[in-house]
Each structure stands twice: as C-alpha cells, then as structure tokens.
Design a protein around this motif. Sequence first.
Motif, mmCIF file in Angstrom:
data_model
loop_
_atom_site.group_PDB
_atom_site.id
_atom_site.type_symbol
_atom_site.label_atom_id
_atom_site.label_comp_id
_atom_site.label_asym_id
_atom_site.label_seq_id
_atom_site.Cartn_x
_atom_site.Cartn_y
_atom_site.Cartn_z
ATOM 1 N N ASN A 65 85.105 -34.674 -77.991
ATOM 2 C CA ASN A 65 83.955 -35.368 -78.578
ATOM 3 C C ASN A 65 82.892 -34.422 -79.123
ATOM 4 O O ASN A 65 81.744 -34.425 -78.665
ATOM 5 C CB ASN A 65 83.333 -36.329 -77.564
ATOM 6 C CG ASN A 65 84.334 -37.293 -76.967
ATOM 7 O OD1 ASN A 65 84.458 -37.392 -75.758
ATOM 8 N ND2 ASN A 65 85.049 -37.989 -77.807
ATOM 9 N N PRO A 66 83.209 -33.617 -80.118
ATOM 10 C CA PRO A 66 82.177 -32.770 -80.724
ATOM 11 C C PRO A 66 81.164 -33.626 -81.481
ATOM 12 O O PRO A 66 81.530 -34.385 -82.372
ATOM 13 C CB PRO A 66 82.967 -31.875 -81.678
ATOM 14 C CG PRO A 66 84.191 -32.676 -82.032
ATOM 15 C CD PRO A 66 84.523 -33.455 -80.787
ATOM 16 N N GLU A 67 79.911 -33.502 -81.117
ATOM 17 C CA GLU A 67 78.842 -34.180 -81.841
ATOM 18 C C GLU A 67 78.075 -33.209 -82.725
ATOM 19 O O GLU A 67 77.262 -33.620 -83.546
ATOM 20 C CB GLU A 67 77.893 -34.874 -80.862
ATOM 21 C CG GLU A 67 78.542 -35.997 -80.090
ATOM 22 C CD GLU A 67 77.536 -36.994 -79.531
ATOM 23 O OE1 GLU A 67 76.335 -36.857 -79.831
ATOM 24 O OE2 GLU A 67 77.958 -37.908 -78.812
ATOM 25 N N SER A 68 78.311 -31.928 -82.552
ATOM 26 C CA SER A 68 77.613 -30.920 -83.345
ATOM 27 C C SER A 68 78.412 -30.589 -84.589
ATOM 28 O O SER A 68 79.619 -30.854 -84.677
ATOM 29 C CB SER A 68 77.408 -29.659 -82.514
ATOM 30 O OG SER A 68 78.656 -29.032 -82.268
ATOM 31 N N GLY A 69 77.719 -29.974 -85.547
ATOM 32 C CA GLY A 69 78.378 -29.501 -86.741
ATOM 33 C C GLY A 69 78.923 -28.097 -86.552
ATOM 34 O O GLY A 69 79.010 -27.573 -85.432
ATOM 35 N N LEU A 70 79.269 -27.464 -87.659
ATOM 36 C CA LEU A 70 79.928 -26.166 -87.650
ATOM 37 C C LEU A 70 79.066 -25.117 -88.337
ATOM 38 O O LEU A 70 78.160 -25.437 -89.103
ATOM 39 C CB LEU A 70 81.273 -26.263 -88.382
ATOM 40 C CG LEU A 70 82.269 -27.282 -87.837
ATOM 41 C CD1 LEU A 70 83.401 -27.488 -88.834
ATOM 42 C CD2 LEU A 70 82.824 -26.841 -86.487
ATOM 43 N N VAL A 71 79.394 -23.857 -88.072
ATOM 44 C CA VAL A 71 78.728 -22.744 -88.744
ATOM 45 C C VAL A 71 79.788 -21.692 -89.072
ATOM 46 O O VAL A 71 80.723 -21.468 -88.289
ATOM 47 C CB VAL A 71 77.606 -22.146 -87.859
ATOM 48 C CG1 VAL A 71 78.138 -21.601 -86.546
ATOM 49 C CG2 VAL A 71 76.829 -21.091 -88.620
#
Length: 421
Positions: free
Chosen positions: A283-289
């Motif tokens: 459940n990733p709720e964060s974005g990417l970098v």
Amino acid sequence: MTRPEQHHSKSIRLQALGALVTMFVVSVFAVNSAEGQAYTVIHNFAGYDGNQPMVGLTMDRGGSLYGTTFLGGTGCAYGCGTVFKLVRNGSDWILKPLYEFAGGTDGANPDSRVIFGPDGNLYGTTTIGGQYGAGTVYKLQPPASACKSTNCLWRETILYSFTGLSDGGTPEGDLIFDSAGNLYGTTFGGAAMGECYSGCGVVYELMPSHGSWTCTILYTFTGLSDGGSPTSGVILDRSGNLYGTTSAGGSHFLGTVFELAKTGAGWTENVLHSFQGAGDGENPESGLVFDPAGNLYGLTIAGGGHNNGTAFELQTSSGSWNYSGLFNFGLQSGQPISTPILDSAGNLYGTAYSGGRDGVGAIFKLTPAAGSWNYSSLHDFVITDGARPQGNVILDAQGNVYGTALGGGASGDGVVFEITP
C-alpha cells in the motif's frame, strides 16, 4: 472473483486526530535533536487560518513557503481549506492567506501541494467541489494591482472540474508540468468501477489551448494487476514517460509501482513492481523520486518485516527494473506516507505518520552505508509541537528542512516546522 477492499487510510488518519485531543493535555513539550538539528514550530494553525495541513510545502526563490490546509479558513461553515504563504520576517515568520475555499464550484479540501507553473502562478487540486462535486484543478494568481492590505487574497481560476465518471474523481496527488506547459496528475477514484467500490482512478493530462484547458485521460486503472487508487501524483523522466504508485491493485492487491510510456500517439502502462506484503511492503501512498542515475525511490505505509512500512529502490538496467528493499520501519520509525526526497549526498528524507518516541510521528533521514541504510530521527513529535505528519519535507540551500504536521501544535490544528543544522 471476490472484490478486494479498496485501500485508503485517510479516514483512519483523520479519526486518529480525535485521540490527540485527549492526549494533548498530558503531553509535555520537548524539543529533541538528532545530529545537532534544532526543531522550531514556525506557525501554529488555529482553525480560522487553516486546519490540518495534510501535505508538504513549496518554496519560491526568495525562501518563502507555500502550502495548503485540508480544513479551516472562513470560506464555508466548517472550513473548506486554505492556501497560504509564510514569509520570513527577521527571526519570525508571518502567515499570509492566499485563498480560502468556499466549498462550491471553487472546490474544497485540498490534499495536494501547490506548485509554481511556468507563468509564476500557483496550481493545485481539491479533492471535492467543483461543478460536479468530484474535485478540481485550479490556478491562483496574485492581485492584478498592488495590494495595500497585509492579507490580499489571490484570484482563483478553475482549470478543470472532475465529473467522477470516466475522467476520474477525488484528485489527491501533486501536479507536475512538462517542458511544454502541460499538466499531469492522478485521481484516487472515479472512472470505470473495476475492482474498486468508487472507481479505481486515472492518470490525466491537461493541455492549455487559447485560454482554456483540455483534459485527456492517459490511463484508467482497473484495480486488478495494473493497480488502482493512486494517492500520489506522477513524475516525468527525460523522455517524457510518467512514473507513479498505486495504493491498491497489483498481482497481490497490495499496490504497485507503474510506468506510463509514450507509444506513438498513446500511452502504455508497465507495472514495474507489485508489492507482496511482509517481504517488500504494501500500500504505497507516497510518490516516487529519481536519483541522478535514473533509479526510483519510494516508501510504503505498511508491510515489511514489522508491518510498519518500507523504503525501497527500483534500479534501472538495460530497460528492466530491479526491486531492492532498503529499510524496514518499526514501531519507533513506522508508517511513512510522504513522498521522499534525496539530497546531493544520496540521503533520503521523509515523514513517518505513527513513528517517533510518542508514536505520533517523526521526521527521518535514511543514510546509505556499506550496503545498508541507517535510520536517524531528525525530530520525534510530542503533540504540543505537532503530530501525524504525512506531507513531504523540503530542503533549502543551507540544509534546513521544512514541512508540516496535520495535527498537534498549540491549538491542535497542525503546524509548519523548520529543522536547522
């Protein structure tokens, strides 16, 4: 096939704020520092000026900070959210309200940062409101003439109102511009129902044309192996391909990392990773970098060895992507929600929603060392100085860290903070 439960923890996070009220009276204010860092609350929200800053901040070239609050303000009966600016004045900071949402066609309850467009104006989204009640993309412009008041509200223009149908609804993630001035974003719900109760969301593009904006749906999620319910925005690589996460769907219904690749006149989705749970997160709720080499970094809110989330890397090699787990968060460091950032030395920074000494959140740094990553807390929240951070942090040129906590503080309505070396 049994329809999986749609994952979304925002309601859980907001419910947890109620518990903070009773905890507030027994907490003792304390400033902890790690690595010589000093933590300062630079603004305590008090409801009328905003409440629950759910996301992080944007900084202009002069060092002023811009952000949004999910609730608060005086724009509707219970406060439909605000956009604000914080300006440094000597050793103090002054909050200037830029806009208060009224909860109608102008939108309400922003759950994304504001960003600067090529024209110098601010752009963002609201989760509800607009012409159809399913959220908006908006632009804010400063007053046309010089303002003689300390509080000069900016002028809002609605670029697009979501219908909640084939074009999606409930946009939550940050927007991003490409070099041609087009906007890209995601919606959490809407579009085809698929395996999600309120729709599985879309990736969309807004293109400016003769003073108006045209919305094109680049991809519609089904909630199956392709993913579903993105809660963060997308990022662009140098070729114009888009990358993001979904909080649901995937081969194990625990979320994905995806790529949308340009293929002629269309777009093709490639799932780069499907999360499996305890082994690699869920459940990733964060974005990417991106790092300078084009590798991707992100966070999950759950899963991992302690079921409190993970930090991960996807390395690119000859057109393929290889997943690596970097860190398993525990009870003292757990549940990262924010999109991480990388500094020039390759360290990762983020916020943990439930970690820290008192379990109400922490600001952390992950440092690579000899094949592993070391965790250090830059600050553990103690409610009186903030609680439950879920937005990204930003760094200035001097290495100062800025961010928000959606709860706690002097009035319990959230804070903006600064951490100095």
